[in-house]
Design a protein around this motif. Structure first.
Motif, mmCIF file in Angstrom:
data_model
loop_
_atom_site.group_PDB
_atom_site.id
_atom_site.type_symbol
_atom_site.label_atom_id
_atom_site.label_comp_id
_atom_site.label_asym_id
_atom_site.label_seq_id
_atom_site.Cartn_x
_atom_site.Cartn_y
_atom_site.Cartn_z
ATOM 1 N N ALA A 202 1.061 -1.070 0.058
ATOM 2 C CA ALA A 202 0.238 -0.116 -0.279
ATOM 3 C C ALA A 202 0.179 1.037 -0.506
ATOM 4 N N ASP A 203 0.640 2.120 -1.236
ATOM 5 C CA ASP A 203 1.613 3.514 -0.557
ATOM 6 C C ASP A 203 0.805 4.498 -1.712
ATOM 7 N N GLY A 204 0.749 5.505 -1.376
ATOM 8 C CA GLY A 204 -0.228 6.775 -1.821
ATOM 9 C C GLY A 204 0.966 7.994 -3.121
ATOM 10 N N GLY A 205 2.306 6.749 -3.012
ATOM 11 C CA GLY A 205 3.203 8.331 -3.388
ATOM 12 C C GLY A 205 3.312 8.409 -4.606
ATOM 13 N N THR A 206 4.468 8.533 -5.375
ATOM 14 C CA THR A 206 4.444 8.939 -7.083
ATOM 15 C C THR A 206 5.202 8.212 -7.010
ATOM 16 N N HIS A 207 5.830 7.115 -8.713
ATOM 17 C CA HIS A 207 6.663 6.544 -8.841
ATOM 18 C C HIS A 207 7.047 6.671 -9.686
ATOM 19 N N VAL A 208 8.228 6.514 -11.292
ATOM 20 C CA VAL A 208 8.744 5.736 -12.137
ATOM 21 C C VAL A 208 7.714 4.320 -12.298
ATOM 22 N N ARG A 209 8.314 4.306 -13.558
ATOM 23 C CA ARG A 209 7.498 3.248 -14.548
ATOM 24 C C ARG A 209 7.941 1.566 -14.675
ATOM 25 N N ASN A 210 9.649 2.061 -13.975
ATOM 26 C CA ASN A 210 10.261 0.994 -14.701
ATOM 27 C C ASN A 210 11.283 1.702 -13.400
ATOM 28 N N THR A 211 12.341 0.267 -13.304
ATOM 29 C CA THR A 211 12.957 0.318 -12.489
ATOM 30 C C THR A 211 14.621 0.713 -13.030
ATOM 31 N N ARG A 212 14.640 0.203 -14.296
ATOM 32 C CA ARG A 212 15.704 1.247 -14.980
ATOM 33 C C ARG A 212 15.994 2.420 -14.395
ATOM 34 N N GLU A 213 14.528 3.809 -14.335
ATOM 35 C CA GLU A 213 14.570 4.371 -14.049
ATOM 36 C C GLU A 213 15.567 5.192 -13.268
ATOM 37 N N ILE A 214 15.627 3.895 -11.971
ATOM 38 C CA ILE A 214 16.100 4.516 -10.746
ATOM 39 C C ILE A 214 17.416 5.119 -10.873
ATOM 40 N N GLY A 215 17.786 4.444 -12.115
ATOM 41 C CA GLY A 215 19.699 4.327 -12.040
ATOM 42 C C GLY A 215 20.431 3.451 -11.723
ATOM 43 N N GLY A 216 20.477 3.268 -10.151
ATOM 44 C CA GLY A 216 21.072 3.225 -9.187
ATOM 45 C C GLY A 216 21.061 3.323 -7.967
ATOM 46 N N LEU A 217 21.239 2.455 -6.784
ATOM 47 C CA LEU A 217 21.544 2.791 -5.287
ATOM 48 C C LEU A 217 22.729 2.774 -4.444
ATOM 49 N N LYS A 218 22.950 3.561 -3.606
ATOM 50 C CA LYS A 218 23.937 3.520 -3.295
ATOM 51 C C LYS A 218 23.734 3.758 -1.680
#
Length: 247
Positions: A202-218
């Motif tokens: 459950a979540d009410g926020g905004t997101h990208v359509r594909n994980t690739r758009e995230i780029g990466g995380l550190k």
């Protein structure tokens, strides 16, 4: 009641609306808005409203008496009935979308690997944190979490969202990933966000359509918040992310 356009389309940058009320000396309520008002750890949007002659900066979004109030700078607010064009600060919003989706990837990985629930979290455009019900967060485990999360991001997993009746939504196993269910009992429709094959909650926020758009995380930091409460702090890795950002 303001129609919340961002619930269906996170990529909507501009929209037309009409002022329905003026609140105090600087606030307006609109019949529809694409501005995210904040919540769930995600900050509110910034941007502008214009009537074609004069422009106002949207510097804050407040929830007052069940209304979404756009707090403005730039002079007296426009009166009820004024037709406006709204524009989101897109660079900031898109970065928050990427960050929010990155946190869901992190949450999905930690839940799948260790069964740990979320005990808290917050995000900004540049960094975010998430707390988990974990006893151990040693360097090897942190490296494994970071590596696995980036593998899932690089896999290009689709991200989607939909709204379900509360009774139907709560038939989904592990829908609530927080230690405490923060969803008020009076909410009868539940918006769920799914990262295909990884995370559904459950979540009410905004997101990208594909994980690739995230780029990466550190992972940029860890902290013990108690015997069974550990914090991960992350930043985005800015690889190519423009492919699907709605340009």
């Amino acid at each position: 009641m303001t129609a919340l356009l961002y619930l269906d389309d996170s990529y909507l940058r501009t929209f037309d609306a009409t002022v329905t009320a003026v609140v105090g000396e600087t606030g307006v309520v609109l019949d529809r808005t694409a501005f995210y008002p904040g919540g769930g750890g995600q900050p509110h949007d910034l941007g502008t409203l214009t009537d074609g002659t004069h422009s106002w900066q949207v510097v804050r979004i407040a929830r007052e008496d069940g209304q979404i109030v756009h707090v403005l700078e730039g002079g007296a607010p426009p009166p009820p009935g004024t037709a406006l064009r709204g524009e989101i600060d897109w660079d900031r919003r898109y970065r928050l979308m990427r960050m929010h989706s990155a946190l869901h990837v992190l949450c999905g990985v930690v839940f799948r690997e260790y069964g740990a629930l979320v005990t808290g979290g917050n995000m900004g455009p540049d960094k975010a944190r998430m707390d988990f019900e974990l006893e151990d967060l040693n360097p090897e485990r942190v490296a494994h979490i970071e590596r696995t999360a980036n593998e899932r991001i690089a896999a290009g997993l689709p991200i989607s969202w939909r709204t379900l009746p509360r009774e139907e939504a709560f038939q989904i196993p592990d829908l609530i990933r927080t230690k405490i269910n923060l969803l008020p009992a009076h909410i009868q429709e539940v918006r769920v966000v799914e990262i295909e094959g990884l995370d559904l909650q459950a979540d009410g926020g905004t997101h990208v359509r594909n994980t690739r758009e995230i780029g990466g995380l550190k992972v940029i930091g860890t902290r013990s918040k108690g015997r069974i409460n550990k914090r991960l702090e992350i930043a985005l890795v800015d690889d190519a992310v423009d492919e699907e950002r709605g340009e």
